[in-house]
Design an enzyme around this catalytic site. Sequence first.
Site, short mmCIF file in Angstrom:
data_model
loop_
_atom_site.label_atom_id
_atom_site.label_comp_id
_atom_site.label_asym_id
_atom_site.label_seq_id
_atom_site.Cartn_x
_atom_site.Cartn_y
_atom_site.Cartn_z
N HIS A 113 64.07 24.33 46.78
CA HIS A 113 64.68 25.51 46.15
C HIS A 113 63.73 26.71 46.28
O HIS A 113 62.52 26.55 46.21
CB HIS A 113 64.90 25.24 44.65
CG HIS A 113 66.32 24.92 44.29
ND1 HIS A 113 66.64 24.11 43.22
CD2 HIS A 113 67.51 25.31 44.83
CE1 HIS A 113 67.96 24.02 43.12
NE2 HIS A 113 68.51 24.73 44.08
N ASP A 115 62.77 29.00 44.29
CA ASP A 115 61.80 29.29 43.23
C ASP A 115 60.59 28.36 43.28
O ASP A 115 59.68 28.49 42.46
CB ASP A 115 62.45 29.26 41.84
CG ASP A 115 63.14 27.94 41.52
OD1 ASP A 115 63.92 27.45 42.37
OD2 ASP A 115 62.90 27.39 40.42
ZN LIG Z 1 63.40 25.34 39.97
ZN LIG Z 2 65.38 23.28 41.63
#
Ligand SMILES: [Zn+2]
Ligand SMILES: [Zn+2]
Length: 344
Positions: A113, A115
């Site tokens: 992901h 982030d």
């Molecule tokens: Zn995350």
């Molecule tokens: Zn995640």
Amino acid sequence: MRRLFWSAAGIVLTLAIAIAALTGTRSGQDFLLQRLVAAVLVPAPAETFDGLRVFICGSSSPLPAANRAQACIAILAGEDIYLVDAGAGSPLTVNLARLPLQNLRAVLLTHLHSDHIAAIGDFNMLSWVAGRPAPLEIIGPTGVAQVVAGFNEAYELDGGYRTAHHGADLLPPDLHDMRARTIEAGRVLEHNGLVVRAFNVDHRPIAPAVGFRFDYKGRSVVISGDTVPTPDLLEAVQGADLLLHDAISLPIIQAFEKGAQAAGAERQAKILHDIQDYHAPVAALGQLAQTAGVKQLALYHLIPPPQNFLMERIFRRDLPAGAILTEDAMVFDLPANSSDVIVR
Ligand SMILES: [Zn+2]
Ligand SMILES: [Zn+2]
């Protein structure tokens, strides 16, 4: 007493006049700046902590928060530094703490992901400039090779500019590109007494996704990555000194979801609804830590990061006493062959 007061006041006044006089002229400004720079730029003391040190370089999640970077945890074992995830903003936290990035040995990714991966290019560049002696290894589940190839391509020009400007002796081109290593659950790293194991977590539909357990000199830290509690996680956490766990406050997120619906913000409401099933609810974590015999439970990847006293109260209300909501730049020291967990 009165005499003491007047002599102290005299010293303060004299200092204030001297500083005002110095900062009021170009030569005075330059004089003060040079002294300040000398004080600030002295090398950080080469202190090597005997044990496991954990530095929170990002305690936040994709929901924005001032003074918090996205997911990033630095593990320091002897002179070696490892990062677990590299969320946006985390290089700033690491630089402000002046961690010696030339000692960065690897970045371990829990999943891919944005982030968790956004700053790997920054960490690669910063550690290269700091004098890292080998290419940076990026260790993660299937897909990591694609991510690393993309970053290497995006940063190829930047690397070339810097070598051309500072010379290949200072910035060797062969140390610029990151190397990807794809892992599965099991022992993924062993170096200088540190053992790192990956375990599968449940962050569906994002799969594979893993968490990591670090063991060093009789001390242990588990980092969950993004997941709901699972049997594999419970097994990996057994007897850990420190558990850093992803956490979602359902009461707060559900209030946000209702608020977004009431405001007609359908897209936000849908996203706030969807994220509720693939992170660990705060209320489940106390029981998990207790069952596994964890010494210290600490929450990171906070969803949402508490922005005020009320949100912090709600976030904490389902947690056992002593559990910690982490903040950026927080440090956990686990001295070798001890049971202490020192929080700074
Ligand atoms: Zn995350
Ligand atoms: Zn995640």
